[in-house]
Design a protein around this motif. Structure first.
Motif, PDB file in Angstrom:
ATOM      1  N   UNK A  99       0.875  -1.286  -0.024  1.00 62.83           N
ATOM      2  CA  UNK A  99       0.091  -0.144   0.102  1.00 62.83           C
ATOM      3  C   UNK A  99       0.822   1.339   0.113  1.00 62.83           C
ATOM      4  N   UNK A 100       1.844   1.223   0.901  1.00 57.70           N
ATOM      5  CA  UNK A 100       2.609   2.409   1.128  1.00 57.70           C
ATOM      6  C   UNK A 100       3.719   2.630  -0.006  1.00 57.70           C
ATOM      7  N   UNK A 101       4.445   1.687  -0.384  1.00 58.17           N
ATOM      8  CA  UNK A 101       5.587   1.707  -1.271  1.00 58.17           C
ATOM      9  C   UNK A 101       5.344   1.446  -2.834  1.00 58.17           C
ATOM     10  N   UNK A 102       4.206   0.659  -3.017  1.00 59.34           N
ATOM     11  CA  UNK A 102       3.867   0.254  -4.419  1.00 59.34           C
ATOM     12  C   UNK A 102       2.670   0.876  -4.775  1.00 59.34           C
ATOM     13  N   UNK A 103       1.946   1.561  -3.825  1.00 58.10           N
ATOM     14  CA  UNK A 103       0.551   2.293  -3.942  1.00 58.10           C
ATOM     15  C   UNK A 103      -0.474   1.081  -4.581  1.00 58.10           C
ATOM     16  N   UNK A 104      -0.507   0.034  -3.963  1.00 56.30           N
ATOM     17  CA  UNK A 104      -1.628  -1.099  -4.390  1.00 56.30           C
ATOM     18  C   UNK A 104      -2.810  -0.903  -3.439  1.00 56.30           C
ATOM     19  N   UNK A 105      -4.171  -0.665  -3.840  1.00 60.75           N
ATOM     20  CA  UNK A 105      -5.197  -0.550  -3.095  1.00 60.75           C
ATOM     21  C   UNK A 105      -6.287  -1.432  -3.395  1.00 60.75           C
ATOM     22  N   UNK A 106      -6.148  -2.393  -4.345  1.00 62.03           N
ATOM     23  CA  UNK A 106      -7.062  -3.657  -4.758  1.00 62.03           C
ATOM     24  C   UNK A 106      -6.572  -4.782  -4.276  1.00 62.03           C
ATOM     25  N   UNK A 107      -7.331  -5.926  -3.925  1.00 66.06           N
ATOM     26  CA  UNK A 107      -6.887  -7.473  -3.937  1.00 66.06           C
ATOM     27  C   UNK A 107      -8.279  -8.161  -4.154  1.00 66.06           C
ATOM     28  N   UNK A 108      -7.964  -9.228  -4.975  1.00 63.85           N
ATOM     29  CA  UNK A 108      -9.069 -10.293  -5.213  1.00 63.85           C
ATOM     30  C   UNK A 108      -8.707 -11.381  -4.112  1.00 63.85           C
ATOM     31  N   UNK A 109     -10.032 -11.981  -3.599  1.00 65.87           N
ATOM     32  CA  UNK A 109      -9.630 -12.947  -2.642  1.00 65.87           C
ATOM     33  C   UNK A 109     -10.527 -14.172  -2.778  1.00 65.87           C
ATOM     34  N   UNK A 110     -10.108 -15.361  -2.554  1.00 63.93           N
ATOM     35  CA  UNK A 110     -11.210 -16.470  -2.500  1.00 63.93           C
ATOM     36  C   UNK A 110     -12.210 -16.332  -1.579  1.00 63.93           C
ATOM     37  N   UNK A 111     -13.321 -16.258  -2.055  1.00 65.45           N
ATOM     38  CA  UNK A 111     -14.401 -16.053  -0.848  1.00 65.45           C
ATOM     39  C   UNK A 111     -14.413 -16.988   0.203  1.00 65.45           C
ATOM     40  N   UNK A 112     -14.120 -18.309  -0.056  1.00 67.73           N
ATOM     41  CA  UNK A 112     -13.929 -19.524   0.899  1.00 67.73           C
ATOM     42  C   UNK A 112     -12.789 -19.367   1.732  1.00 67.73           C
ATOM     43  N   UNK A 113     -11.592 -18.467   1.336  1.00 67.70           N
ATOM     44  CA  UNK A 113     -10.576 -18.249   2.246  1.00 67.70           C
ATOM     45  C   UNK A 113     -10.956 -17.234   3.379  1.00 67.70           C
ATOM     46  N   UNK A 114     -11.850 -17.758   4.345  1.00 65.81           N
ATOM     47  CA  UNK A 114     -12.331 -16.807   5.415  1.00 65.81           C
ATOM     48  C   UNK A 114     -11.239 -15.986   6.085  1.00 65.81           C
ATOM     49  N   UNK A 115      -9.874 -16.705   6.318  1.00 63.37           N
ATOM     50  CA  UNK A 115      -8.917 -15.950   7.079  1.00 63.37           C
ATOM     51  C   UNK A 115      -8.423 -15.043   6.394  1.00 63.37           C
ATOM     52  N   UNK A 116      -8.282 -15.150   4.917  1.00 60.35           N
ATOM     53  CA  UNK A 116      -7.718 -13.960   4.158  1.00 60.35           C
ATOM     54  C   UNK A 116      -8.719 -12.839   4.162  1.00 60.35           C
ATOM     55  N   UNK A 117     -10.113 -13.107   4.029  1.00 62.91           N
ATOM     56  CA  UNK A 117     -11.169 -12.095   3.852  1.00 62.91           C
ATOM     57  C   UNK A 117     -10.943 -11.318   5.077  1.00 62.91           C
ATOM     58  N   UNK A 118     -10.914 -12.154   6.291  1.00 59.23           N
ATOM     59  CA  UNK A 118     -11.008 -11.393   7.551  1.00 59.23           C
ATOM     60  C   UNK A 118      -9.674 -10.399   7.698  1.00 59.23           C
ATOM     61  N   UNK A 119      -8.481 -11.018   7.079  1.00 59.24           N
ATOM     62  CA  UNK A 119      -7.339 -10.252   7.388  1.00 59.24           C
ATOM     63  C   UNK A 119      -7.244  -9.037   6.415  1.00 59.24           C
ATOM     64  N   UNK A 120      -8.082  -8.962   5.277  1.00 63.72           N
ATOM     65  CA  UNK A 120      -8.063  -7.830   4.460  1.00 63.72           C
ATOM     66  C   UNK A 120      -8.869  -6.686   5.047  1.00 63.72           C
ATOM     67  N   UNK A 121     -10.290  -7.355   5.637  1.00 65.60           N
ATOM     68  CA  UNK A 121     -11.191  -6.287   6.197  1.00 65.60           C
ATOM     69  C   UNK A 121     -10.532  -5.838   7.278  1.00 65.60           C
ATOM     70  N   UNK A 122      -9.823  -6.492   8.208  1.00 62.88           N
ATOM     71  CA  UNK A 122      -9.171  -6.094   9.241  1.00 62.88           C
ATOM     72  C   UNK A 122      -8.036  -4.826   8.900  1.00 62.88           C
ATOM     73  N   UNK A 123      -7.453  -5.052   7.802  1.00 62.33           N
ATOM     74  CA  UNK A 123      -6.391  -3.958   7.331  1.00 62.33           C
ATOM     75  C   UNK A 123      -7.228  -2.911   6.505  1.00 62.33           C
ATOM     76  N   UNK A 124      -8.497  -3.039   6.505  1.00 66.52           N
ATOM     77  CA  UNK A 124      -9.325  -1.740   5.879  1.00 66.52           C
ATOM     78  C   UNK A 124      -9.698  -1.929   4.456  1.00 66.52           C
ATOM     79  N   UNK A 125      -9.778  -3.172   4.037  1.00 61.11           N
ATOM     80  CA  UNK A 125     -10.101  -3.347   2.746  1.00 61.11           C
ATOM     81  C   UNK A 125     -11.903  -3.684   2.944  1.00 61.11           C
ATOM     82  N   UNK A 126     -12.440  -3.359   1.900  1.00 62.55           N
ATOM     83  CA  UNK A 126     -14.065  -3.751   1.621  1.00 62.55           C
ATOM     84  C   UNK A 126     -14.140  -4.414   0.244  1.00 62.55           C
ATOM     85  N   UNK A 127     -15.176  -5.442   0.349  1.00 64.64           N
ATOM     86  CA  UNK A 127     -15.744  -5.930  -0.876  1.00 64.64           C
ATOM     87  C   UNK A 127     -16.441  -5.098  -1.517  1.00 64.64           C
ATOM     88  N   UNK A 128     -16.099  -4.833  -2.955  1.00 69.73           N
ATOM     89  CA  UNK A 128     -16.872  -4.104  -3.826  1.00 69.73           C
ATOM     90  C   UNK A 128     -17.474  -4.820  -4.946  1.00 69.73           C
TER      91      UNK A 128
END
Length: 150
Positions: A99-128
């Motif tokens: 986010x800070x160095x490479x200016x990334x602000x998007x990610x695609x996550x397997x819906x069934x990977x609940x740990x990853x979904x939770x991680x990204x939500x915790x880090x401020x990402x929202x499903x669009x």
């Protein structure tokens, strides 16, 4: 001083990166079938990694890759942590770097990977958006997430 460093991965490290990917997938993607892992392994090794900006994280003074991420433009395409290195903040460190160095602000996550979904939500990402199929047409729903900058 931080005990881990992030650096650019070279093509000579792709075999080790794929080993980290596979170990991570086997530990976290219990919804995938064995034939899916076999299908994706050469694609990741021979196609995806070559097309992406790949960064690795390792313990300072050591060569072994503990985790990696791959970015294309503003999208994080991969972020995988070796199971032995999970729970040590490496995912957070890689994501903050993206986010800070490479200016990334998007990610695609397997819906069934609940740990990853939770991680990204915790880090401020929202499903669009949600896709019923993954990028290769397999029936693994994908959540398209964006960093909530509000």
């Amino acid at each position: 001083m931080d005990e881990h460093s992030i650096d650019q991965a070279g093509e000579g490290e792709f075999d080790e990166i794929v080993e980290v990917w596979e170990a991570s997938v086997r530990a976290t993607h219990d919804f995938l079938k064995e034939e899916d892992i076999v299908y994706f392994r050469p694609l990741i090794r021979n196609t995806y990694l070559k097309a992406l900006d790949v960064r690795c994280i390792r313990r300072r003074g050591h060569q072994r890759i503990l985790a990696f991420m791959a970015v294309s433009g503003s999208s994080i395409e991969m972020l995988f942590i070796h199971p032995e290195a999970r729970g040590k903040g490496l995912g957070r460190k890689l994501l903050q770097y993206a986010v800070e160095e490479m200016h990334a602000d998007k990610v695609d996550v397997n819906e069934d990977n609940l740990q990853a979904v939770g991680f990204y939500e915790h880090m401020g990402f929202k499903t669009v958006k949600r896709s019923a199929l993954d990028g290769t047409g397999k029936p693994y729903p994908i959540l398209h997430m964006s960093l909530d900058k509000t």
